[in-house]
Design an enzyme around this catalytic site. Structure first.
Site, PDB file in Angstrom:
ATOM      1  N   SER A 113       0.790  -1.246  -0.038  1.00  0.00           N
ATOM      2  CA  SER A 113       0.060   0.030   0.016  1.00  0.00           C
ATOM      3  C   SER A 113       0.796   1.196  -0.007  1.00  0.00           C
ATOM      4  CB  SER A 113      -0.893  -0.008   1.267  1.00  0.00           C
ATOM      5  OG  SER A 113      -1.920   0.892   1.189  1.00  0.00           O
ATOM      6  N   HIS A 114       0.608   2.189   1.110  1.00  0.00           N
ATOM      7  CA  HIS A 114       1.457   3.364   1.154  1.00  0.00           C
ATOM      8  C   HIS A 114       3.055   3.248   1.472  1.00  0.00           C
ATOM      9  CE1 HIS A 114      -0.147   2.259   5.076  1.00  0.00           C
ATOM     10  NE2 HIS A 114       0.716   3.075   5.496  1.00  0.00           N
ATOM     11  N   ASP A 277      -2.891   6.394  -3.417  1.00  0.00           N
ATOM     12  CA  ASP A 277      -1.492   5.774  -2.686  1.00  0.00           C
ATOM     13  C   ASP A 277      -1.085   4.602  -3.566  1.00  0.00           C
ATOM     14  OD1 ASP A 277      -3.620   4.267  -2.229  1.00  0.00           O
ATOM     15  OD2 ASP A 277      -2.836   3.203  -0.325  1.00  0.00           O
ATOM     16  N   ASP A 279      -1.381   1.264  -3.789  1.00  0.00           N
ATOM     17  CA  ASP A 279      -2.415   0.356  -4.412  1.00  0.00           C
ATOM     18  C   ASP A 279      -3.711   1.092  -4.724  1.00  0.00           C
ATOM     19  OD1 ASP A 279      -3.008   0.604  -1.660  1.00  0.00           O
ATOM     20  OD2 ASP A 279      -3.775  -1.292  -1.518  1.00  0.00           O
ATOM     21  N   ASP A 281      -6.139   2.482  -3.043  1.00  0.00           N
ATOM     22  CA  ASP A 281      -7.172   2.687  -2.150  1.00  0.00           C
ATOM     23  C   ASP A 281      -7.642   3.885  -1.276  1.00  0.00           C
ATOM     24  OD1 ASP A 281      -5.237   1.884  -0.494  1.00  0.00           O
ATOM     25  OD2 ASP A 281      -6.280  -0.135   0.317  1.00  0.00           O
ATOM     26  N   ARG A 282      -6.351   4.631  -1.282  1.00  0.00           N
ATOM     27  CA  ARG A 282      -6.626   5.741  -0.551  1.00  0.00           C
ATOM     28  C   ARG A 282      -6.778   7.162  -1.571  1.00  0.00           C
ATOM     29  NH1 ARG A 282      -2.499   5.903   4.504  1.00  0.00           N
ATOM     30  NH2 ARG A 282      -2.944   3.801   5.219  1.00  0.00           N
ATOM     31  N   LYS A 376     -11.779   0.419   0.145  1.00  0.00           N
ATOM     32  CA  LYS A 376     -11.817   1.742   0.264  1.00  0.00           C
ATOM     33  C   LYS A 376     -11.033   1.937  -1.211  1.00  0.00           C
ATOM     34  CE  LYS A 376      -7.195   2.531   2.860  1.00  0.00           C
ATOM     35  NZ  LYS A 376      -6.904   1.100   3.294  1.00  0.00           N
TER      36      LYS A 376
HETATM   37  C1  VG1 Z   1      -3.011   2.107   8.498  1.00  0.00           C
HETATM   38  C2  VG1 Z   1      -4.328   3.191   8.692  1.00  0.00           C
HETATM   39  C3  VG1 Z   1      -5.437   2.337   8.505  1.00  0.00           C
HETATM   40  C4  VG1 Z   1      -5.678   1.697   7.171  1.00  0.00           C
HETATM   41  C5  VG1 Z   1      -4.396   0.643   6.849  1.00  0.00           C
HETATM   42  C6  VG1 Z   1      -4.240   0.116   5.599  1.00  0.00           C
HETATM   43  O1  VG1 Z   1      -2.993   1.199   9.443  1.00  0.00           O
HETATM   44  O2  VG1 Z   1      -4.039   3.663   9.886  1.00  0.00           O
HETATM   45  O3  VG1 Z   1      -6.478   3.034   8.691  1.00  0.00           O
HETATM   46  O4  VG1 Z   1      -6.667   1.039   7.079  1.00  0.00           O
HETATM   47  O5  VG1 Z   1      -3.146   1.527   7.178  1.00  0.00           O
HETATM   48  O6  VG1 Z   1      -4.257   1.058   4.669  1.00  0.00           O
HETATM   49  P1  VG1 Z   1      -2.140   1.292  10.781  1.00  0.00           P
HETATM   50  O7  VG1 Z   1      -2.342  -0.287  11.474  1.00  0.00           O
HETATM   51  O8  VG1 Z   1      -0.757   1.250  10.476  1.00  0.00           O
HETATM   52  O9  VG1 Z   1      -2.608   2.539  11.529  1.00  0.00           O
HETATM   53  V1  VG1 Z   1      -3.522   0.934   3.252  1.00  0.00           V
HETATM   54  O10 VG1 Z   1      -3.940   1.800   2.283  1.00  0.00           O
HETATM   55  O11 VG1 Z   1      -2.018   0.437   3.719  1.00  0.00           O
HETATM   56  O12 VG1 Z   1      -4.249  -0.811   2.527  1.00  0.00           O
HETATM   57 CO    CO Z   2      -3.612   1.405   0.289  1.00  0.00          CO
END
Ligand code: VG1
Ligand code: CO
Length: 541
Positions: A113-114, A277, A279, A281-282, A376
């Site tokens: 993801s990010h 981001d 992938d 989804d953000r 998302k």
């Molecule tokens: C983070 C965010 C959370 C989100 C998750 C996955 O998790 O705070 O809101 O759902 O990333 O997003 P954490 O446990 O690091 O706070 V993504 O876009 O990485 O699939």
């Molecule tokens: Co993501």
């Protein structure tokens, strides 16, 4: 082509976190690391035999190799068919949609993801179930249990499949269907939104800038925003997905998408700005001269949802993750609809969406989505905003000013302390936990505590209970403080401090200033500086 049973043994720490298993890329490249986890997915879901899966990734370094390994392992374990995005690419929302559309049994998304990518960055694997959503805890626990007992994995000895052309290929006895990663998703967006109204908006000279951050949404945004809706050529920037995201940090927030913020803060900047981001989804939403916090974005979307064709009949309810601000709660109250508070992570929204107890969901971390899929969805949120602006014929600044006038403003910020020692982070949380009973009615940094607890969630649909989801402290007047540890990091621990205060009079303050007392209260309660030695957060969003 033959199937090999490879002897292996459990590898420690293969426990999925907030969103799948995330590790340093180099860890994923170690012998058997990926293979053990994939075999454990098959075990955790009761076998792959005869099943259909969707497979794709965000294109980060190691995606191509990992896709081929998953295909050969799916074939060896008897999967009937895998639908894979061309060149191994699929955004997370597009994968969720494909699983649903094609009635697949599940899907594997290769992404961290990010988190940054590349040989020194991060890699990840997420498993999604048949509703298109992230596997719930019952499934991730079963997968984790399997990683602790694994003794053999099965893999087909076969050459790589050519994923550069769409069509049908064969891996052993398993069929591989290579699909255009964008087409089905774009068609879905066209069903949800009024493309005509958005096209008219662009036609009238409305300018936007979408920053794909060298990640997966580039091709999706180019096709939908520029080609279908007529946004000026060049509106989508950093549109070519790169294995290392151009050495960037594909996290759409004011820190990592600073270029976009700078462009939007110019007096002659575009009317609308957005980013997504790694992938896809953000989302981050901006207008000229204004950044909309994800929590406010969710609230504004809920308040304006009936302007969108797909939601014109109204929302069944809304849901937000616990640390997300209470702005959407005020909208739900006014609309007379249910408002659910869930733990962090999209997997907790799935049941509510399936049961039609919520139509819109969101997280403070720049995630918003709806019942159209079970993830998302970054570009969907951007189109939502565009459709609302087209219908209301106003600017983002005007829209938010009116929103805050109606509902009051939840000033909001998140302070992250990254890469702190795991033991120190746990002690800090334990220290807070121990203080909880003594907090109500005490005064901290001039604020009176009205309630303090550790969040636990009882899922109203399946009755499951999830504990230890963050410490929350409510102050009189609507201010709130939340502490939790991240479940997506790969180095040490990350402490997230979520800060919020509510005002109805002064609606244009700087958020950090408005939150001054809450920030002081956070340090006094958790002794952040003293325990971590950090004088300031690593990232403020
Ligand atoms: C983070 C965010 C959370 C989100 C998750 C996955 O998790 O705070 O809101 O759902 O990333 O997003 P954490 O446990 O690091 O706070 V993504 O876009 O990485 O699939
Ligand atoms: Co993501």
């Amino acid at each position: 082509m033959s199937i090999t049973n490879v002897k292996t043994s459990p590898i420690a720490n293969q426990k999925p976190g907030t969103s799948g298993l995330r590790k340093k890329t180099r860890v994923f490249q170690e012998p058997h690391f990926l293979e053990n986890f994939i075999q454990s997915i098959w075990t955790g879901i009761g076998g792959a035999q005869g099943k259909t899966f969707v497979l794709g990734g965000d294109g980060r370094f190691f995606n191509t190799e990992a896709i081929q390994i998953v295909l050969r392992m799916a074939s060896a374990s008897g999967a009937a068919r895998v639908i894979v995005g061309q060149n191994g690419l699929l955004s997370t929302p597009a994968a969720s949609h494909l699983i649903r559309k094609r009635g697949a049994d599940g899907g594997i998304i290769l992404s961290a993801s990010h988190n940054p990518g590349g040989p020194n960055g991060d890699f990840g694997v997420k498993y999604n179930i048949a509703n298109g959503g992230p596997a719930p805890e019952s499934v991730t626990s079963a997968i984790h249990a399997a990683t602790e007992e694994i003794s053999v994995f099965r893999i087909l000895e076969a050459p790589d499949v050519d994923l550069s052309l769409t069509g049908i290929a064969q891996v052993g006895r398993m069929e591989v269907e290579v699909v255009d990663p964008v087409a089905d998703y774009a068609a879905l967006m066209e069903e949800i939104f009024d493309f005509g109204a958005i096209a008219d908006l662009f036609e009238s000279g409305f300018r936007m800038r979408f920053d794909a951050m060298h990640a997966i949404t580039g091709p999706y945004a180019k096709l939908i925003l520029e080609n279908r809706l007529g946004a000026a050529k060049g509106s989508v920037v950093n549109a070519t997905p790169l294995p290392d995201f151009g050495q960037g940090h594909p996290d759409p927030n004011p820190i990592w998408a600073k270029d976009l913020v700078d462009a939007m803060m110019q007096p002659d900047g575009p009317d609308f700005g957005a980013a997504s981001d790694g992938d896809g989804d953000r989302n981050m939403i901006m207008g000229r001269g204004i950044y909309v916090t994800p929590s406010d974005s969710l609230a504004a979307m809920a308040a304006n949802a009936t302007l969108i064709p797909a939601y014109k009949g109204g929302l069944s309810g809304v849901a937000r993750s616990m640390p997300t601000s209470l702005a959407v709660d005020r909208v739900a109250e006014k609309l007379g609809i249910e408002c659910h508070e869930t733990p962090t992570g999209w997997k907790f929204f799935g049941n509510l969406l399936d049961a039609d107890r919520a139509t819109l969901c969101g997280e403070e971390s720049a995630g918003t989505g709806s019942n159209h899929i079970r993830e998302k969805d970054g570009l969907w949120a951007v189109l939502f905003w565009l459709n609302v602006l087209a219908a209301r014929k106003c600017s983002v600044t005007e829209l938010m000013a009116e929103h805050w006038k109606t509902y009051g403003r939840n000033y909001y910020s998140r302070h992250d302390y990254e890469g702190i020692d795991g033991g120190i982070a746990n002690d800090l949380m334990q220290g807070l936990r121990a203080k909880l009973p003594t907090l109500p009615d005490s005064i901290v940094a001039g604020l009176r505590v009205v309630a303090a607890d550790e969040f636990a969630y009882d899922d109203p649909i399946d009755g499951s209970r999830t504990e230890g989801q963050g410490i929350r402290i409510h102050f009189s007047g609507g201010a709130r403080l939340v502490f939790r540890l991240s479940g997506t990091g790969t180095v040490g621990a990350t402490l997230r401090v979520y800060l919020e205060t509510y005002e109805t009079d002064v609606l244009d303050r700087d958020a950090q200033e408005a939150l001054d007392a809450v920030i002081k209260a956070a340090d006094q309660l958790a002794m952040i500086v003293k325990r971590t030695g950090r004088k300031r957060p690593t990232v403020i969003t």
